[in-house]
Design a protein around this motif. Structure first.
Motif, PDB file in Angstrom:
ATOM      1  N   ASN A   1       1.033   7.429   8.275  1.00 16.19           N
ATOM      2  CA  ASN A   1       0.623   6.015   8.290  1.00 16.19           C
ATOM      3  C   ASN A   1      -0.779   5.903   7.710  1.00 16.19           C
ATOM      4  OD1 ASN A   1      -0.863   7.079  10.348  1.00 16.19           O
ATOM      5  ND2 ASN A   1      -0.206   5.661  11.921  1.00 16.19           N
ATOM      6  N   CYS A   2      -1.297   4.697   7.648  1.00  8.03           N
ATOM      7  CA  CYS A   2      -2.589   4.516   6.986  1.00  8.03           C
ATOM      8  C   CYS A   2      -3.726   5.107   7.821  1.00  8.03           C
ATOM      9  CB  CYS A   2      -2.812   3.029   6.714  1.00  8.03           C
ATOM     10  SG  CYS A   2      -4.248   2.686   5.712  1.00  8.03           S
ATOM     11  N   ALA A   3      -3.599   5.021   9.148  1.00  9.70           N
ATOM     12  CA  ALA A   3      -4.634   5.603  10.002  1.00  9.70           C
ATOM     13  C   ALA A   3      -4.728   7.111   9.757  1.00  9.70           C
ATOM     14  CB  ALA A   3      -4.330   5.315  11.474  1.00  9.70           C
TER      15      ALA A   3
ATOM     16  N   SER B   1      -1.097   0.861   3.941  1.00  7.06           N
ATOM     17  CA  SER B   1       0.097   1.070   4.771  1.00  7.06           C
ATOM     18  C   SER B   1       1.378   0.879   3.971  1.00  7.06           C
ATOM     19  CB  SER B   1       0.128   0.077   5.931  1.00  7.06           C
ATOM     20  OG  SER B   1      -0.864   0.366   6.863  1.00  7.06           O
TER      21      SER B   1
ATOM     22  N   ASP C   1     -10.264   1.641   2.135  1.00  5.64           N
ATOM     23  CA  ASP C   1      -9.060   1.476   2.957  1.00  5.64           C
ATOM     24  C   ASP C   1      -8.618   0.031   2.792  1.00  5.64           C
ATOM     25  OD1 ASP C   1      -7.146   1.105   4.878  1.00  5.64           O
ATOM     26  OD2 ASP C   1      -8.470   1.441   6.590  1.00  5.64           O
ATOM     27  N   LEU C   2      -7.511  -0.135   2.091  1.00  7.92           N
ATOM     28  CA  LEU C   2      -7.037  -1.482   1.766  1.00  7.92           C
ATOM     29  C   LEU C   2      -6.200  -2.099   2.881  1.00  7.92           C
ATOM     30  CD1 LEU C   2      -5.667  -1.925  -1.839  1.00  7.92           C
ATOM     31  CD2 LEU C   2      -7.263  -3.354  -0.587  1.00  7.92           C
ATOM     32  N   GLY C   3      -5.656  -1.258   3.741  1.00  8.90           N
ATOM     33  CA  GLY C   3      -4.819  -1.791   4.823  1.00  8.90           C
ATOM     34  C   GLY C   3      -3.448  -2.203   4.346  1.00  8.90           C
TER      35      GLY C   3
ATOM     36  N   ILE D   1     -10.204  -4.818  13.359  1.00 12.26           N
ATOM     37  CA  ILE D   1      -9.237  -4.590  12.293  1.00 12.26           C
ATOM     38  C   ILE D   1      -7.835  -4.588  12.880  1.00 12.26           C
ATOM     39  CG2 ILE D   1      -8.512  -2.913  10.548  1.00 12.26           C
ATOM     40  CD1 ILE D   1     -11.606  -2.230  10.461  1.00 12.26           C
TER      41      ILE D   1
ATOM     42  N   ARG E   1       6.824  -4.730  12.108  1.00 21.95           N
ATOM     43  CA  ARG E   1       6.275  -4.981  10.758  1.00 21.95           C
ATOM     44  C   ARG E   1       7.357  -5.307   9.731  1.00 21.95           C
ATOM     45  NH1 ARG E   1       1.191  -0.769  10.258  1.00 21.95           N
ATOM     46  NH2 ARG E   1      -0.057  -1.688  11.918  1.00 21.95           N
TER      47      ARG E   1
ATOM     48  N   SER F   1      -9.385  -7.272   7.396  1.00 23.28           N
ATOM     49  CA  SER F   1      -7.983  -7.637   7.373  1.00 23.28           C
ATOM     50  C   SER F   1      -7.622  -8.827   8.239  1.00 23.28           C
ATOM     51  CB  SER F   1      -7.126  -6.429   7.704  1.00 23.28           C
ATOM     52  OG  SER F   1      -7.748  -5.637   8.670  1.00 23.28           O
TER      53      SER F   1
ATOM     54  N   PHE G   1      -6.244  -1.162  15.359  1.00 20.01           N
ATOM     55  CA  PHE G   1      -6.819  -0.108  14.530  1.00 20.01           C
ATOM     56  C   PHE G   1      -8.335  -0.131  14.663  1.00 20.01           C
ATOM     57  CE2 PHE G   1      -8.645   1.144  10.449  1.00 20.01           C
ATOM     58  CZ  PHE G   1      -8.125   2.405  10.319  1.00 20.01           C
TER      59      PHE G   1
ATOM     60  N   ALA H   1       4.158   4.249   6.757  1.00 19.18           N
ATOM     61  CA  ALA H   1       3.663   5.337   5.913  1.00 19.18           C
ATOM     62  C   ALA H   1       2.227   5.013   5.532  1.00 19.18           C
ATOM     63  CB  ALA H   1       4.520   5.472   4.645  1.00 19.18           C
TER      64      ALA H   1
ATOM     65  N   GLY I   1      -2.690  -7.838   9.835  1.00 24.04           N
ATOM     66  CA  GLY I   1      -4.006  -7.583   9.299  1.00 24.04           C
ATOM     67  C   GLY I   1      -4.088  -7.893   7.821  1.00 24.04           C
TER      68      GLY I   1
ATOM     69  N   VAL J   1     -13.790  -0.792   4.125  1.00 22.50           N
ATOM     70  CA  VAL J   1     -12.539  -1.129   4.807  1.00 22.50           C
ATOM     71  C   VAL J   1     -12.250  -2.597   4.551  1.00 22.50           C
ATOM     72  CG1 VAL J   1     -11.354  -1.270   7.031  1.00 22.50           C
ATOM     73  CG2 VAL J   1     -12.911   0.621   6.573  1.00 22.50           C
ATOM     74  N   HIS J   2     -11.086  -2.842   4.008  1.00 14.72           N
ATOM     75  CA  HIS J   2     -10.717  -4.222   3.703  1.00 14.72           C
ATOM     76  C   HIS J   2     -10.678  -5.029   4.989  1.00 14.72           C
ATOM     77  CE1 HIS J   2      -9.098  -7.470   1.446  1.00 14.72           C
ATOM     78  NE2 HIS J   2      -7.986  -7.502   2.134  1.00 14.72           N
TER      79      HIS J   2
ATOM     80  N   LYS K   1       3.313  -2.774   5.622  1.00 12.41           N
ATOM     81  CA  LYS K   1       2.733  -4.119   5.614  1.00 12.41           C
ATOM     82  C   LYS K   1       3.297  -4.842   4.388  1.00 12.41           C
ATOM     83  CE  LYS K   1      -1.218  -3.009   8.491  1.00 12.41           C
ATOM     84  NZ  LYS K   1      -2.677  -2.851   8.533  1.00 12.41           N
TER      85      LYS K   1
HETATM   86  C1  LIG Z   1      -3.334  -1.966   9.390  1.00 15.00           C
HETATM   87  C2  LIG Z   1      -4.536  -1.279   8.869  1.00 15.00           C
HETATM   88  C3  LIG Z   1      -4.706   0.091   9.082  1.00 15.00           C
HETATM   89  C4  LIG Z   1      -3.737   0.903   9.885  1.00 15.00           C
HETATM   90  O1  LIG Z   1      -2.568   1.152   9.181  1.00 15.00           O
HETATM   91  P1  LIG Z   1      -1.345   1.945   9.882  1.00 15.00           P
HETATM   92  O2  LIG Z   1      -0.394   2.154   8.750  1.00 15.00           O
HETATM   93  O3  LIG Z   1      -0.837   1.063  10.957  1.00 15.00           O
HETATM   94  O4  LIG Z   1      -1.889   3.220  10.405  1.00 15.00           O
HETATM   95  C5  LIG Z   1      -5.824   0.688   8.545  1.00 15.00           C
HETATM   96  N1  LIG Z   1      -6.745  -0.017   7.871  1.00 15.00           N
HETATM   97  C6  LIG Z   1      -6.612  -1.343   7.655  1.00 15.00           C
HETATM   98  C7  LIG Z   1      -7.668  -2.062   6.896  1.00 15.00           C
HETATM   99  C8  LIG Z   1      -5.505  -2.015   8.142  1.00 15.00           C
HETATM  100  O5  LIG Z   1      -5.368  -3.328   7.938  1.00 15.00           O
END
Ligand SMILES: *Cc1c(COP(=O)(O)O)cnc(C)c1O
Length: 457
Positions: free
Chosen positions: A141-143, A285, A250-252, A172, A86, A220, A176, A295, A389, A217-218, A288
């Motif tokens: 991380n975002c997850a 994230s 969740d913007l991703g 996604i 990334r 992606s 993910f 993170a 994404g 959820v965006h 990204k």
């Molecule tokens: C990439 C993404 C995630 C996962 O993010 P990580 O930081 O890899 O855990 C979650 N939601 C969306 C919409 C994403 O694009």
């Protein structure tokens, strides 16, 4: 081994001696040798030739050695490439990380009082300021941010259900899968609407006594066009709040600056825009488009952020000192730039802003350096992608250095380039090896020429 007996297997010690010094630790080499002998034994073939056997083991060692994390040159044209780690990190941030890494630090000490301090306190304030939120925090991380958020609203609340549009579950980025994350958190997923169309009424009808929150959820890494519809974040937030429910997005990716201003690409929603639309929490994230380390940022209502930090899971998902250092530097770069209405100098943002003319110039210069080598080169037009994404519709005009090596098929050249001391990654199209120059740092141009030269000699 007794060379007069073709079925005899070589002794481990003898092979180790023949292998000599190796780049991977001795015990791993010993394991590889044992495994190779075992494989021969099982195949019921003796080591016909000791030298050949040693060379085979050497290939295994080299293969293992190449698996260690190392720098590579990204010529794929995908700016945020999950397989290539990334986002690259800003030089100044990496230097600060080095200082923190080799010394002790004030991670959890208040230097004024000498008492225990709060981890991440400075970054949390930078982040809240950056996205104009009451409060913010960060996890692994975002997850995991999403798991933590789902737990906050569904564990021990008597309500387990989370409503999400079917259209946001299709696929996604980065492997993910929302349903899996939801399961891991203990929440129950309730899909709403159809893949291509979800109305506000679909959500309204699905709300019941079990419902805890609405999740958006965006979308992606894919883009749907045509007969597509979904309610706005504002409408969903209003509906959620009417029913006393939480609204989370969740913007991703989490852009901090208007991406439309950097390159001819679409505007990626900013976290502060999403919060203004009435969501209670937003997550994105760190590695990204933000341009930091791995993170998961969370921002929104102060009371909810405080609740998240009290979740037992928060302790399991916290960030370490090195990540926090990188995050602090990256966030500060955005805030400093904002003060002067400029774009911070971060590797991804710099790459997005490179002009096609400058890429062409660099390509020409590199091509000329290849004179005399058994290769034909030309410059091609291409489209780079943000990736990770992010912004699936974005095609950023770019330039490739296209190579056709004499008597060498493109996949063979690609493999040779991947196996250089500084591996070079590109892609193959129409039997050409293509190197997208937008994702190659200008400081790497000479290394690209060097890698090609070595691969062809
Ligand atoms: C990439 C993404 C995630 C996962 O993010 P990580 O930081 O890899 O855990 C979650 N939601 C969306 C919409 C994403 O694009």
């Amino acid at each position: 081994m007794n060379s007069s007996n073709p079925r005899a297997l070589p002794a481990v010690e003898k092979v180790l001696k023949a292998l000599g010094e190796q780049p991977v630790p001795r015990p791993l080499v010993t394991n590889l040798v044992r495994e190779a002998i075992q494989a021969k034994r099982e195949a019921k073939e003796g080591a016909a030739d000791f030298e050949v056997f040693v060379r085979e083991v050497q290939l295994e060692i080299d293969h293992l050695n190449r698996a260690r994390i190392q720098a590579v040159i990204n010529g794929t044209g995908v700016l945020i490439h999950t397989n290539l780690g990334r986002s690259p990190i800003q030089e100044a941030a990496a230097q600060r990380m080095h200082d923190i890494a080799v010394n002790y630090n004030n991670l959890e000490i208040d230097l004024d009082s000498g008492a225990r301090g709060k981890r991440g306190r400075y970054f949390e304030q930078l982040l809240a300021q950056l996205v104009d939120a009451e409060a913010a925090t960060v996890v692994n991380n975002c997850a995991s941010a999403l798991i933590l958020i789902l737990r906050l609203f569904t564990a021990n609340t008597g309500k387990k259900e989370v409503l999400i549009s079917r259209g946001e579950l299709v696929e996604i980025g980065g492997g993910f899968r929302v349903p899996e994350i939801m399961e891991a958190s203990g929440a129950t997923l309730r899909e709403v609407g159809a893949t291509n169309k979800t109305s506000l009424n679909d959500y309204a009808r699905a709300i019941g006594p079990e419902t805890a929150m609405l999740l958006k959820v965006h979308r992606s890494n894919f883009w749907m066009e045509g007969f597509v519809d979904s309610p706005t974040t504002e409408e969903m937030a209003a509906l959620a709040h009417e029913h006393g429910l939480a609204m989370v997005e969740d913007l991703g990716s989490g852009a901090m600056v208007d991406t439309g201003q950097l390159a001819p690409i679409e505007h990626e929603p900013l976290a502060n825009e999403i919060l203004k639309r009435g969501v209670d929490l937003v997550c994105f994230s760190g590695d990204k488009i933000f341009g930091g380390p791995q993170a998961g940022m969370i921002a929104g209502k102060a009371e909810l952020i405080a609740g998240l930090k009290k979740e037992p899971f928060f302790r399991a998902l916290r960030c370490d000192k090195l990540i926090l250092t990188l995050l602090e530097c990256t966030a500060q770069a955005y805030l400093d730039a904002r003060a002067t209405s400029s774009i911070p100098s971060l590797p991804l943002l710099d790459m997005l802003q490179l002009t096609v003319d400058s890429l062409r110039e660099r390509g020409e210069a590199m091509g000329k350096e290849l004179a005399g080598l058994p290769v034909d080169w030309s410059l091609g037009e291409s489209t780079a992608q943000v990736g990770g994404g992010t912004m699936p519709k974005s095609a950023i005009p770019s330039v490739t250095l296209d190579l056709k090596a004499h008597g060498l098929k493109a996949p063979v050249l690609a493999k040779r380039l991947r196996r250089q001391a500084l591996p070079l990654m590109g892609y193959i199209a129409e039997d050409l090896f293509r190197l997208d120059l937008r994702t190659v740092f200008p400081r790497q141009d000479a290394q690209v020429v060097n890698a090609i030269t070595l691969a062809l000699s």
